[in-house]
Motif scaffolding. Sequence first.
Motif, PDB file in Angstrom:
ATOM      1  N   UNK A 111       0.604  -1.094   0.085  1.00  0.00           N
ATOM      2  CA  UNK A 111      -0.074   0.017   0.082  1.00  0.00           C
ATOM      3  C   UNK A 111       0.586   1.197   0.127  1.00  0.00           C
ATOM      4  N   UNK A 112       0.454   2.344  -0.509  1.00  0.00           N
ATOM      5  CA  UNK A 112       1.212   3.577  -0.640  1.00  0.00           C
ATOM      6  C   UNK A 112       0.139   4.584  -0.540  1.00  0.00           C
ATOM      7  N   UNK A 113       0.500   6.082  -0.366  1.00  0.00           N
ATOM      8  CA  UNK A 113       0.089   7.462  -0.745  1.00  0.00           C
ATOM      9  C   UNK A 113      -1.204   7.380  -0.007  1.00  0.00           C
ATOM     10  N   UNK A 114      -1.439   7.351   1.223  1.00  0.00           N
ATOM     11  CA  UNK A 114      -2.834   7.606   1.896  1.00  0.00           C
ATOM     12  C   UNK A 114      -3.107   8.938   1.765  1.00  0.00           C
ATOM     13  N   UNK A 115      -4.144   9.175   1.617  1.00  0.00           N
ATOM     14  CA  UNK A 115      -5.070  10.436   1.733  1.00  0.00           C
ATOM     15  C   UNK A 115      -6.250  10.472   2.609  1.00  0.00           C
ATOM     16  N   UNK A 116      -6.570  11.529   3.661  1.00  0.00           N
ATOM     17  CA  UNK A 116      -7.540  11.607   4.571  1.00  0.00           C
ATOM     18  C   UNK A 116      -8.945  12.216   3.903  1.00  0.00           C
ATOM     19  N   UNK A 117      -9.889  11.597   4.241  1.00  0.00           N
ATOM     20  CA  UNK A 117     -11.209  12.091   4.058  1.00  0.00           C
ATOM     21  C   UNK A 117     -11.329  13.322   4.845  1.00  0.00           C
ATOM     22  N   UNK A 118     -11.997  14.443   4.506  1.00  0.00           N
ATOM     23  CA  UNK A 118     -12.354  15.540   5.374  1.00  0.00           C
ATOM     24  C   UNK A 118     -12.677  15.329   6.923  1.00  0.00           C
ATOM     25  N   UNK A 119     -13.527  14.479   7.063  1.00  0.00           N
ATOM     26  CA  UNK A 119     -14.220  13.950   8.255  1.00  0.00           C
ATOM     27  C   UNK A 119     -13.311  13.071   8.946  1.00  0.00           C
ATOM     28  N   UNK A 120     -12.030  12.720   8.468  1.00  0.00           N
ATOM     29  CA  UNK A 120     -11.134  12.001   9.039  1.00  0.00           C
ATOM     30  C   UNK A 120     -11.643  10.572   9.311  1.00  0.00           C
ATOM     31  N   UNK A 121     -12.735  10.009   8.724  1.00  0.00           N
ATOM     32  CA  UNK A 121     -13.291   8.683   9.014  1.00  0.00           C
ATOM     33  C   UNK A 121     -12.704   7.609   8.010  1.00  0.00           C
ATOM     34  N   UNK A 122     -12.332   8.180   6.797  1.00  0.00           N
ATOM     35  CA  UNK A 122     -11.795   7.393   5.734  1.00  0.00           C
ATOM     36  C   UNK A 122     -10.536   7.628   4.975  1.00  0.00           C
ATOM     37  N   UNK A 123      -9.696   6.605   4.432  1.00  0.00           N
ATOM     38  CA  UNK A 123      -8.606   6.947   3.802  1.00  0.00           C
ATOM     39  C   UNK A 123      -8.727   6.497   2.611  1.00  0.00           C
ATOM     40  N   UNK A 124      -8.213   7.100   1.526  1.00  0.00           N
ATOM     41  CA  UNK A 124      -8.042   6.663   0.069  1.00  0.00           C
ATOM     42  C   UNK A 124      -6.677   6.227  -0.097  1.00  0.00           C
ATOM     43  N   UNK A 125      -6.283   5.236  -0.466  1.00  0.00           N
ATOM     44  CA  UNK A 125      -4.755   4.858  -0.749  1.00  0.00           C
ATOM     45  C   UNK A 125      -4.540   3.984  -2.083  1.00  0.00           C
ATOM     46  N   UNK A 126      -3.520   3.835  -2.298  1.00  0.00           N
ATOM     47  CA  UNK A 126      -3.069   2.924  -3.578  1.00  0.00           C
ATOM     48  C   UNK A 126      -2.619   1.476  -2.969  1.00  0.00           C
ATOM     49  N   UNK A 127      -3.355   0.617  -3.617  1.00  0.00           N
ATOM     50  CA  UNK A 127      -3.108  -0.899  -3.545  1.00  0.00           C
ATOM     51  C   UNK A 127      -2.331  -1.331  -4.512  1.00  0.00           C
ATOM     52  N   UNK A 128      -1.333  -2.071  -4.579  1.00  0.00           N
ATOM     53  CA  UNK A 128      -0.772  -2.481  -5.778  1.00  0.00           C
ATOM     54  C   UNK A 128      -1.012  -4.090  -5.823  1.00  0.00           C
ATOM     55  N   UNK A 129      -1.797  -4.264  -7.083  1.00  0.00           N
ATOM     56  CA  UNK A 129      -2.119  -5.705  -7.116  1.00  0.00           C
ATOM     57  C   UNK A 129      -1.194  -6.455  -8.360  1.00  0.00           C
ATOM     58  N   UNK A 130      -0.916  -7.675  -7.785  1.00  0.00           N
ATOM     59  CA  UNK A 130       0.062  -8.339  -8.535  1.00  0.00           C
ATOM     60  C   UNK A 130      -0.314  -8.641  -9.916  1.00  0.00           C
ATOM     61  N   UNK A 131       0.398  -8.495 -10.807  1.00  0.00           N
ATOM     62  CA  UNK A 131       0.014  -8.883 -12.205  1.00  0.00           C
ATOM     63  C   UNK A 131       1.242  -9.566 -12.825  1.00  0.00           C
ATOM     64  N   UNK A 132       1.458 -11.049 -13.078  1.00  0.00           N
ATOM     65  CA  UNK A 132       2.627 -11.420 -13.641  1.00  0.00           C
ATOM     66  C   UNK A 132       3.689 -11.189 -12.763  1.00  0.00           C
ATOM     67  N   UNK A 133       4.856 -10.712 -13.504  1.00  0.00           N
ATOM     68  CA  UNK A 133       6.079 -10.392 -12.662  1.00  0.00           C
ATOM     69  C   UNK A 133       5.897  -8.880 -12.237  1.00  0.00           C
ATOM     70  N   UNK A 134       4.895  -8.249 -12.388  1.00  0.00           N
ATOM     71  CA  UNK A 134       4.782  -6.802 -11.840  1.00  0.00           C
ATOM     72  C   UNK A 134       3.521  -6.528 -11.100  1.00  0.00           C
ATOM     73  N   UNK A 135       3.007  -5.412 -10.993  1.00  0.00           N
ATOM     74  CA  UNK A 135       1.852  -4.851 -10.082  1.00  0.00           C
ATOM     75  C   UNK A 135       1.079  -3.849 -10.843  1.00  0.00           C
ATOM     76  N   UNK A 136      -0.202  -3.510 -10.512  1.00  0.00           N
ATOM     77  CA  UNK A 136      -0.843  -2.546 -10.925  1.00  0.00           C
ATOM     78  C   UNK A 136      -1.387  -1.870  -9.870  1.00  0.00           C
ATOM     79  N   UNK A 137      -1.267  -0.406  -9.780  1.00  0.00           N
ATOM     80  CA  UNK A 137      -1.847   0.342  -8.912  1.00  0.00           C
ATOM     81  C   UNK A 137      -3.558   0.770  -8.860  1.00  0.00           C
ATOM     82  N   UNK A 138      -4.114   0.546  -7.824  1.00  0.00           N
ATOM     83  CA  UNK A 138      -5.779   0.752  -7.893  1.00  0.00           C
ATOM     84  C   UNK A 138      -5.970   1.684  -6.533  1.00  0.00           C
ATOM     85  N   UNK A 139      -6.712   2.484  -6.545  1.00  0.00           N
ATOM     86  CA  UNK A 139      -7.221   3.307  -5.610  1.00  0.00           C
ATOM     87  C   UNK A 139      -8.382   2.879  -4.848  1.00  0.00           C
TER      88      UNK A 139
END
Length: 987
Positions: free
Chosen positions: A99-127
């Motif tokens: 996981x990387x790049x966390x970002x807070x919601x304004x009310x502080x109850x949630x965090x958006x972040x990047x999860x790196x999904x494995x694909x073959x020999x690499x990975x793909x980032x999703x929010x």
Amino acid sequence: MRALPLLLVALLTAPVPVAVAQPPQTEPFTIGFTGDGDILTVDSNGNTRTNLTNDRREQYDPAFSFDGTKLAYVDDRHVMIANADGTNPKRLNDEVLAQSEPAWSPDGTQIALVTWIPIGDGSRPVVEIYRVADGVKTGEIPVPKHLSADDTQPDWSPDGKTIAISRRSSTITPPPPQITQPDTDRPGRQGSTFDLEQVVHTSRIPPNPDVVLLIDASKSMGEELQAVKDQLEAIVKDVKDVQSETRFGVATYAGPENNRIRLFKREVELTPDPVAAVQGVKLVDEDNSEEMWFNALIETSSGEFDFRPDSSRVVVLIGDEPTLPGPDEDDTFDDAVTALNKANVRVIGVDTGPATGRRLDSEEQATQIAARTNGVVKHLTSGAKEIGQAILKGIDDLPVKVMPTAKCDTGLSVELTPPGPVEGPSGQDFTFAEKFTIAPNATPGSTLRCTIEFRLNNEPDVRPGHVQTVTVRVADLVDPLVRVDDVTVQAPDGPGVPVTYQASATNSQGQPLTPACTPPSGTVFPIGTTTVTCTATDAQGNTGTDTAVVTVVAKDSEGARIWLVTPDGSSQTDLSARFAEPCDARDDKDPAWSPDGKSLAFSQDSERICTVNADGSGARQVVEDAEDIIRPRDPAWLPDGTRLVFQIEGIEQPPDLYTVPVQGGTPQLLTRNAGQPTVQRLPRLAVTTTATPAEIPFNGKTTIEVAVTNSGFAPAPATVTVTVPPGLQGGPAGTNLGPIAPGERKTVTGEATGITAGEHVVTAAVGAITSQVTVKVLERTGSLSLAVSANPVPAFVGGDDVSVTFKLLNSSGSTLTNVRVVASAFGCQPECLVGTLGPDGQAEVKFTVPATQAVDRELVGVVIATGPDQNAQDNLAVTRIVIKQPTLTVDQQAGPLGGVVSLQGKDFPAGAKLRLGWTTGISETPGEVTTADGTFSAQLLVFHNDSEGIRQAQAVSVEGTKFGEVKSADFLALPSTVQPSDFVERG
């Protein structure tokens, strides 16, 4: 004469006062950053560097919550949550993916972040979006269906409605659907049905084919083998013109007398271009080789060739003789069929033998194999020269079987006609009638789906483009039924394109309604996906709603772009498409929302930092790559919204942080060896205490107010403590004010009485922040004082009596005796005896003035006592007693029946409601009226059939201040035929 030089030397060598510049005051925020593998902060001036993590592992991607109380960062590929000072760090969750790049919601109850999904020999980032309280995933930003994308760098807008991301994407060109209605989304009522017609297209050549040419390698096949070599290039081209992903393989077979190796031999592995490789295929040396192609079919379908999982598998069996049983007991006809069917391989037999005598299908072995594998057999009639045509014709003539398989949610069902399977020549269209039924007990508001797979040729999995999805949103039997379908359009150059769409609606009786849609049809829709909402309301006020997604597809662009997406992904806009020069280059990254949510900052090509309005307009370059400002990126807004902090990064040098005004200007160094800036908003509380008045007499009162204000950028809890000295009694009590928002002011007040002469300091505090006010209490005056009040003022005759209250206060330090009140002409005649009043004693004298007659006169009261009284002036109290008599006046003394009389009211209570009428008769007009300032005008009707004689207009209290019944002077009601008394008849 030496005195003067000595004096001059003394002056020159004496210490000279030096003005020391005071450091600028810090602002209510700190700046967090990464440095040397830790998370650190500096104050607003770049000073007071504090290490928040101080761990041997590397921490990065810091982000402070909007209220400044929490810190998120990445440690060992996991997102951590800690207090803002770095204490009490905990993992957000137990996710094993990076996981990387966390970002807070304004009310502080949630965090958006990047999860790196494995694909073959690499990975793909999703929010993804996670709940902070328990680390549970609550959502994911979906990538629109027409894109393949890597999403990174989420940043939440201050209102929580939008997330800005950096998206690197390319357009997906899906294979064209092989059915006419792949997706249907529509509303439907409980218990209703609707019909669709589905047409399944089939190709004359099976999709994605893997074709193996299995050739008899005996010496009798020399001419035919050469023909395959000569014609294979044309065969490959013809097939690949229809199915470009076709692969060909080549194998040979012979008899056991040619060595076990030549019983079966894979000559060419499956490849897109087998032409060159096939030239090396040779016949066996044995003159009288016997063929065993059951064995060859088993070997071909059992692992010798690496068939693709989604391929159409075809073996072209080329030979001139029937097969003998194989060398193994398992090489039988049934064994061959079993192996072929298990691998889903179909067989095309190409019989090169003579028209009579022994040939490939002389014992109908090839025919039976083809029948059991859904294949065909072709016979050469003109020799080897037509072998290529026979192979192509065999592939073209493979029959196709279509089997529909439906899976529906409970509450929705479908009936297909024909039910399947259906079979026919390849390249044919197959039509199915579909009747969908919504159950009568389906839940209104629910969404039901049917998925119908049209599988080909007994394949275990459905092929792309052969899946139908029908989505039904269940409506009840009352609300209007609204329908608007998804639309996808291709955008020309530019930020968007006008899109028209169709929307319809009907009421519960099936009558048409006109829906209203937002955004309306014809609007210029941005590149991306936008949700359209349509509503319709019937005559009874019932409302129905439907939504659709408008997708605007643009040509691929290089580099990353800024997208604005809603947290649920329902609307997604390519904001970069709207950027103007000089900020319209490629590779837009690091989006950052301004504190007011009206603008964004971003970096571009590591060459500049720009700002734009939230709609993408107004692009402006703020920082540009220059000699000292190298590769500017990672902008973050300072809380006042006027400046940016950003990092620069030289080659093989650690990054530094700079600040710059949003309007542009010369960047200023903030701190070195620092990157990935994030801003922690801080509160700034102030406490002020006031006393009104600040000087009071002995036993007098003052109002003390404690105000807490927050001039910072983050809310802060505030508990006020108030210390009141013994010389004052009362005052405000300490209390928990709760959170104080930026710019907010909260107060507590209380009344205090001065009980000890002198100056008294009241202290208020919120934590270590204190404020004081001094209240001065004057010395005792030794006075007996009198005050008077009367209520109501005014009163009205017949209403409430006037209550008079005299209040006595002995503020001297002595006991007074024979205390009495004399009130002229009213209730205390000659006096009202009070008796004895001790020091600071108080007493009241009350009496009532009846509201029986009109009064308007002054009431004077005097207090008299035996004992010291230093101030006789406050022994007198005066008020006024007012009792009004409301009056009614009619404009005439007599009038005929059927006439109208004008009526005026005076001295009534202001705002009172009263009822008007005659004392006798049947007329009640005008009924109830409300006075404004105590006066009014109205008209009274005397009915034509009313009683004659004397009457009075009257007013009766209904609501408001009371008064007694009020009557006018007499009015004489005359017959309508009687003339006025001064009328003289002339004859």
